[in-house]
Design an enzyme around this catalytic site. Structure first.
Site, PDB file in Angstrom:
ATOM      1  N   PHE A   1       0.860  -1.187   0.000  1.00  0.00           N
ATOM      2  CA  PHE A   1       0.000   0.000   0.000  1.00  0.00           C
ATOM      3  C   PHE A   1       0.894   1.233   0.000  1.00  0.00           C
ATOM      4  O   PHE A   1       1.718   1.408   0.896  1.00  0.00           O
ATOM      5  CB  PHE A   1      -0.923   0.027   1.225  1.00  0.00           C
ATOM      6  CG  PHE A   1      -1.874   1.191   1.195  1.00  0.00           C
ATOM      7  CD1 PHE A   1      -3.085   1.096   0.520  1.00  0.00           C
ATOM      8  CD2 PHE A   1      -1.556   2.392   1.810  1.00  0.00           C
ATOM      9  CE1 PHE A   1      -3.958   2.177   0.456  1.00  0.00           C
ATOM     10  CE2 PHE A   1      -2.424   3.479   1.750  1.00  0.00           C
ATOM     11  CZ  PHE A   1      -3.626   3.368   1.074  1.00  0.00           C
TER      12      PHE A   1
ATOM     13  N   ASP B   1       9.361   2.478   1.374  1.00  0.00           N
ATOM     14  CA  ASP B   1       8.204   3.204   1.897  1.00  0.00           C
ATOM     15  C   ASP B   1       8.103   2.944   3.396  1.00  0.00           C
ATOM     16  O   ASP B   1       7.705   1.864   3.829  1.00  0.00           O
ATOM     17  CB  ASP B   1       6.945   2.720   1.173  1.00  0.00           C
ATOM     18  CG  ASP B   1       5.672   3.414   1.655  1.00  0.00           C
ATOM     19  OD1 ASP B   1       5.683   3.983   2.768  1.00  0.00           O
ATOM     20  OD2 ASP B   1       4.669   3.362   0.931  1.00  0.00           O
TER      21      ASP B   1
ATOM     22  N   LYS C   1       3.488   9.228   8.722  1.00  0.00           N
ATOM     23  CA  LYS C   1       2.503   9.121   9.806  1.00  0.00           C
ATOM     24  C   LYS C   1       2.987   9.645  11.148  1.00  0.00           C
ATOM     25  O   LYS C   1       2.372  10.510  11.761  1.00  0.00           O
ATOM     26  CB  LYS C   1       2.040   7.676   9.937  1.00  0.00           C
ATOM     27  CG  LYS C   1       1.212   7.192   8.762  1.00  0.00           C
ATOM     28  CD  LYS C   1       0.804   5.761   8.943  1.00  0.00           C
ATOM     29  CE  LYS C   1      -0.039   5.239   7.776  1.00  0.00           C
ATOM     30  NZ  LYS C   1      -1.344   5.902   7.625  1.00  0.00           N
TER      31      LYS C   1
END
Length: 380
Positions: A126, A211, A240
């Protein structure tokens, strides 16, 4: 009253109005133990005083200037991130993880040059919800409604060196991988696989992009997830945890790769603005003071051991405090997550059969025991 919000998220039975540390309160005054941290965002807990103070002070000082002008906090945060990543790179600030990955995708194409534009990523990955990062995401079921997607993406089986090697033709500019596939079910990469990826990228002159949007900044027990595997990527994206709730993302690249960008190649209006970088500076300073990777390792072991002892759980996987509990009763993860919410514990179903737990990196022993006790009652 009908909601005026677009129908992009499933409705939930609670509305949270306040947070402090590992706890949230809803509009009825009920307290919840948050073991999801806003999807691994509030890694220092809710309303951390150092971050809140930094935001308030910055808001009264300088809220925004365009990126035509640098700021002192941008420079300091970039220097801290570069230090955590080896000290030989440069940073671009964005607003989110998807934007950080967009930066990496554009940088890879610019660095590789004409004719080399394909990015190879893994099934189950993702990487975001923009059109480009959606296609980089290796979940074809998420692609169907948005065809045609931007070209230039290829997907291979995760942790399969042969599949990756077969996909690396002369059009490939970069390989994009997560060290732990968070949205894919909290699936860690294999050490041998990551080292083989590094070797193949070196042999083919291809960028290795990692990532770390969900795994970065201490979550897995290292500052970055790739550091478990003895490899050094060329590009690292993160978001995040960086602002502990303030929207901010970043794309780091080795200096010689970053230098492929020239003024006008990439930009953002809000990315890295003073309020966001003030929050990031306070977040990073607090993380370093607490040595959050060590805490994630220590408390991750406690949480994993407690979950493994629960009846109704088949196995527990993950790294540090990014954990998935695989349920014995398959297909019940959403129901268990809903029951846990009703009992005052916030977790989510990351697959049909697994719960994801990502508590604050400052989570206490008592809070872990409390969360496991709630799950024990829900699973009984």
């Amino acid at each position: 009253m009908p909601s005026k919000l677009m129908n992009t998220y499933p409705p939930q039975p609670v509305t949270f109005v306040r947070g402090e540390g590992s706890y949230l309160w809803d509009d009825g005054g009920k307290r919840y133990l948050d073991f999801l941290s806003g999807l691994a965002v509030t890694s220092l807990g809710h309303a951390h005083p150092a971050v809140a103070d930094a935001i308030c002070t910055q808001a009264r000082t300088l809220l925004h200037v365009s990126n035509l002008y640098g700021t002192e906090t941008q420079q300091r945060v970039a220097e801290t991130l570069d230090g955590l990543l080896g000290g030989n790179g440069k940073v671009f600030f964005a607003n989110s993880g998807a934007e950080a990955n967009e930066c990496a995708l554009k940088l890879a194409r610019k660095w590789a040059g004409h004719g080399r534009y394909v990015v190879v990523s893994a099934y189950g990955s993702f990487h975001g919800r923009t059109l480009a990062t959606l296609h980089a995401t290796g979940q074809p079921q998420k692609h169907e409604a948005f065809q045609p997607l931007p070209e230039g993406f290829r997907h291979v089986a995760f942790n399969d060196v042969d599949a990756l090697e077969a996909a690396l033709d002369p059009t490939v500019a970069a390989v994009l991988l997560e060290p732990v596939q968070g949205e894919g079910g909290v699936l860690p990469a294999d050490r041998d696989y990551m080292q083989a990826v590094r070797r193949l990228c070196d042999e083919r002159n291809i960028l290795f992009v990692v990532d770390e949007v969900q795994t970065g900044l201490g979550r897995t027990g290292e500052w970055f997830g790739f550091q478990h595997f003895g490899v050094e990527p060329d590009v690292v994206t993160m978001a995040k945890a960086l602002g502990n709730g303030m929207p901010i993302g970043a794309c780091w690249a080795r200096a010689e790769v970053a230098d492929a960008f020239h003024p006008g190649d990439h930009a953002t209006t809000y990315g890295g603005q003073p309020l966001a970088t003030a929050a990031a500076e306070a977040t990073l300073r607090t993380m370093q003071e607490h040595d959050v990777p060590a805490l994630a390792t220590q408390q991750g072991k406690r949480l994993t051991a407690a979950l493994e002892a629960l009846p109704g759980i088949d196995n527990v996987r993950g790294l540090g405090l990014l954990v998935a509990a695989e349920l014995q009763a398959k297909g019940t993860a959403k129901d268990v997550a809903a029951a846990a919410l009703g009992a005052g514990l916030v977790v989510n179903a990351v697959t049909d059969s697994a719960l994801r737990l990502a508590p604050s990196l400052l989570v206490s022993d008592d809070e872990i025991d409390e969360a496991v006790a709630v799950l024990a009652k829900v699973l009984a």
